[in-house]
Design a protein around this motif. Structure first.
Motif, PDB file in Angstrom:
ATOM      1  N   ASP A   1       0.874  -1.162   0.000  1.00 39.66           N
ATOM      2  CA  ASP A   1       0.000   0.000   0.000  1.00 39.66           C
ATOM      3  C   ASP A   1       0.915   1.216   0.000  1.00 39.66           C
ATOM      4  O   ASP A   1       1.571   1.494   1.014  1.00 39.66           O
ATOM      5  N   LEU A   2       0.982   1.894  -1.143  1.00 42.73           N
ATOM      6  CA  LEU A   2       1.936   2.984  -1.335  1.00 42.73           C
ATOM      7  C   LEU A   2       1.209   4.269  -1.697  1.00 42.73           C
ATOM      8  O   LEU A   2       0.403   4.277  -2.632  1.00 42.73           O
ATOM      9  N   VAL A   3       1.508   5.357  -0.999  1.00 37.32           N
ATOM     10  CA  VAL A   3       0.960   6.660  -1.361  1.00 37.32           C
ATOM     11  C   VAL A   3       1.860   7.236  -2.451  1.00 37.32           C
ATOM     12  O   VAL A   3       3.053   7.464  -2.217  1.00 37.32           O
ATOM     13  N   VAL A   4       1.278   7.413  -3.628  1.00 33.74           N
ATOM     14  CA  VAL A   4       2.022   7.898  -4.792  1.00 33.74           C
ATOM     15  C   VAL A   4       1.180   8.962  -5.491  1.00 33.74           C
ATOM     16  O   VAL A   4      -0.014   9.099  -5.207  1.00 33.74           O
ATOM     17  N   PRO A   5       1.780   9.708  -6.417  1.00 36.30           N
ATOM     18  CA  PRO A   5       0.960  10.649  -7.185  1.00 36.30           C
ATOM     19  C   PRO A   5      -0.193   9.898  -7.863  1.00 36.30           C
ATOM     20  O   PRO A   5      -0.021   8.767  -8.333  1.00 36.30           O
ATOM     21  N   ARG A   6      -1.348  10.530  -7.891  1.00 31.61           N
ATOM     22  CA  ARG A   6      -2.539   9.870  -8.451  1.00 31.61           C
ATOM     23  C   ARG A   6      -2.309   9.394  -9.889  1.00 31.61           C
ATOM     24  O   ARG A   6      -2.725   8.303 -10.266  1.00 31.61           O
TER      25      ARG A   6
ATOM     26  N   PRO B   1      -5.901  14.064  -1.079  1.00 26.57           N
ATOM     27  CA  PRO B   1      -5.767  15.388  -1.695  1.00 26.57           C
ATOM     28  C   PRO B   1      -4.429  16.038  -1.359  1.00 26.57           C
ATOM     29  O   PRO B   1      -3.846  15.782  -0.295  1.00 26.57           O
ATOM     30  N   ALA B   2      -3.935  16.866  -2.260  1.00 27.10           N
ATOM     31  CA  ALA B   2      -2.651  17.548  -2.061  1.00 27.10           C
ATOM     32  C   ALA B   2      -2.642  18.328  -0.751  1.00 27.10           C
ATOM     33  O   ALA B   2      -1.616  18.392  -0.071  1.00 27.10           O
ATOM     34  N   ARG B   3      -3.775  18.880  -0.358  1.00 27.67           N
ATOM     35  CA  ARG B   3      -3.831  19.681   0.876  1.00 27.67           C
ATOM     36  C   ARG B   3      -3.600  18.851   2.148  1.00 27.67           C
ATOM     37  O   ARG B   3      -3.397  19.411   3.219  1.00 27.67           O
ATOM     38  N   ALA B   4      -3.581  17.516   2.016  1.00 25.43           N
ATOM     39  CA  ALA B   4      -3.330  16.648   3.175  1.00 25.43           C
ATOM     40  C   ALA B   4      -1.849  16.639   3.563  1.00 25.43           C
ATOM     41  O   ALA B   4      -1.494  16.137   4.621  1.00 25.43           O
ATOM     42  N   PHE B   5      -0.992  17.199   2.704  1.00 29.09           N
ATOM     43  CA  PHE B   5       0.445  17.204   2.938  1.00 29.09           C
ATOM     44  C   PHE B   5       0.922  18.605   3.276  1.00 29.09           C
ATOM     45  O   PHE B   5       0.321  19.597   2.875  1.00 29.09           O
TER      46      PHE B   5
ATOM     47  N   SER C   1      -2.747  12.784  -4.634  1.00 29.11           N
ATOM     48  CA  SER C   1      -2.130  11.464  -4.512  1.00 29.11           C
ATOM     49  C   SER C   1      -3.219  10.410  -4.369  1.00 29.11           C
ATOM     50  O   SER C   1      -4.401  10.729  -4.252  1.00 29.11           O
ATOM     51  N   ALA C   2      -2.798   9.164  -4.343  1.00 29.19           N
ATOM     52  CA  ALA C   2      -3.705   8.049  -4.114  1.00 29.19           C
ATOM     53  C   ALA C   2      -2.884   6.900  -3.542  1.00 29.19           C
ATOM     54  O   ALA C   2      -1.667   6.854  -3.692  1.00 29.19           O
ATOM     55  N   VAL C   3      -3.577   5.986  -2.897  1.00 30.67           N
ATOM     56  CA  VAL C   3      -2.921   4.777  -2.421  1.00 30.67           C
ATOM     57  C   VAL C   3      -2.918   3.774  -3.573  1.00 30.67           C
ATOM     58  O   VAL C   3      -3.973   3.438  -4.118  1.00 30.67           O
ATOM     59  N   LEU C   4      -1.739   3.359  -3.957  1.00 30.70           N
ATOM     60  CA  LEU C   4      -1.573   2.302  -4.949  1.00 30.70           C
ATOM     61  C   LEU C   4      -1.521   0.986  -4.182  1.00 30.70           C
ATOM     62  O   LEU C   4      -0.662   0.815  -3.314  1.00 30.70           O
TER      63      LEU C   4
END
Length: 159
Positions: free
Chosen positions: A99-104, A127-131, A139-142
């Motif tokens: 489970d990887l957070v990567v660019p959407r 969402p970008a605002r989460a960072f 982003s999204a979880v891959l």
């Protein structure tokens, strides 16, 4: 991403243990990998006496991968995300799930053309605002799941 007490999980880029500690509390065996020496030291202090967690100070692209089946959770630096996916899905890897957070856009690309031997899906939207600071794009979880047994590379014997 539910973990079980039989899971071995690599928490790559573990930071202060926001994911490490809850996974260990659920019984998973966690190897927390953190590049920054100060954060790794603080995490070691936080998990002192917890026999289900090992903290390793090192680079997620260089730390040895387990030989037994394992899972990964990570929010890798975006510049290293593709290299991490290649490493985790390589021929000699025993990865079961990541489970990887990567660019959407990257999650969408892998979902349409997953690495050999794996399925890939786009999970939770981040969402970008989460960072802080926010990246340029959302982003999204891959979610990568092994679809067939790993093909271990056999070394030929010379006579």
């Amino acid at each position: 991403m539910a973990v079980r007490d039989t899971d071995l999980v690599l928490d790559l880029g573990s930071g202060t243990g926001a994911l490490t500690l809850p996974m260990a509390a659920r019984g998973a065996r966690v190897i927390a990998v953190e590049l920054h020496a100060g954060r790794a030291s603080r995490l070691r202090d936080a998990v002192a006496g917890h026999d289900r967690v090992t903290v390793v100070q090192g680079d997620m692209l260089e730390v040895p991968l387990p030989h037994r089946p394992f899972r990964v959770v990570a929010n890798p630096p975006y510049a290293a995300a593709a290299a991490l996916v290649r490493r985790l899905t390589g021929r000699d890897s025993a990865l079961r799930r990541a489970d990887l957070v990567v660019p959407r856009w990257m999650a969408n690309r892998y979902a349409s053309a997953p690495p050999s031997g794996f399925t890939a899906e786009v999970g939770t939207h981040v969402p970008a605002r989460a960072f802080d600071p926010p990246p340029r794009d959302d982003s999204a979880v891959l979610v990568l799941r092994r679809s067939r047994a790993p093909q271990r590379h056999r070394r030929s014997r010379r006579r």
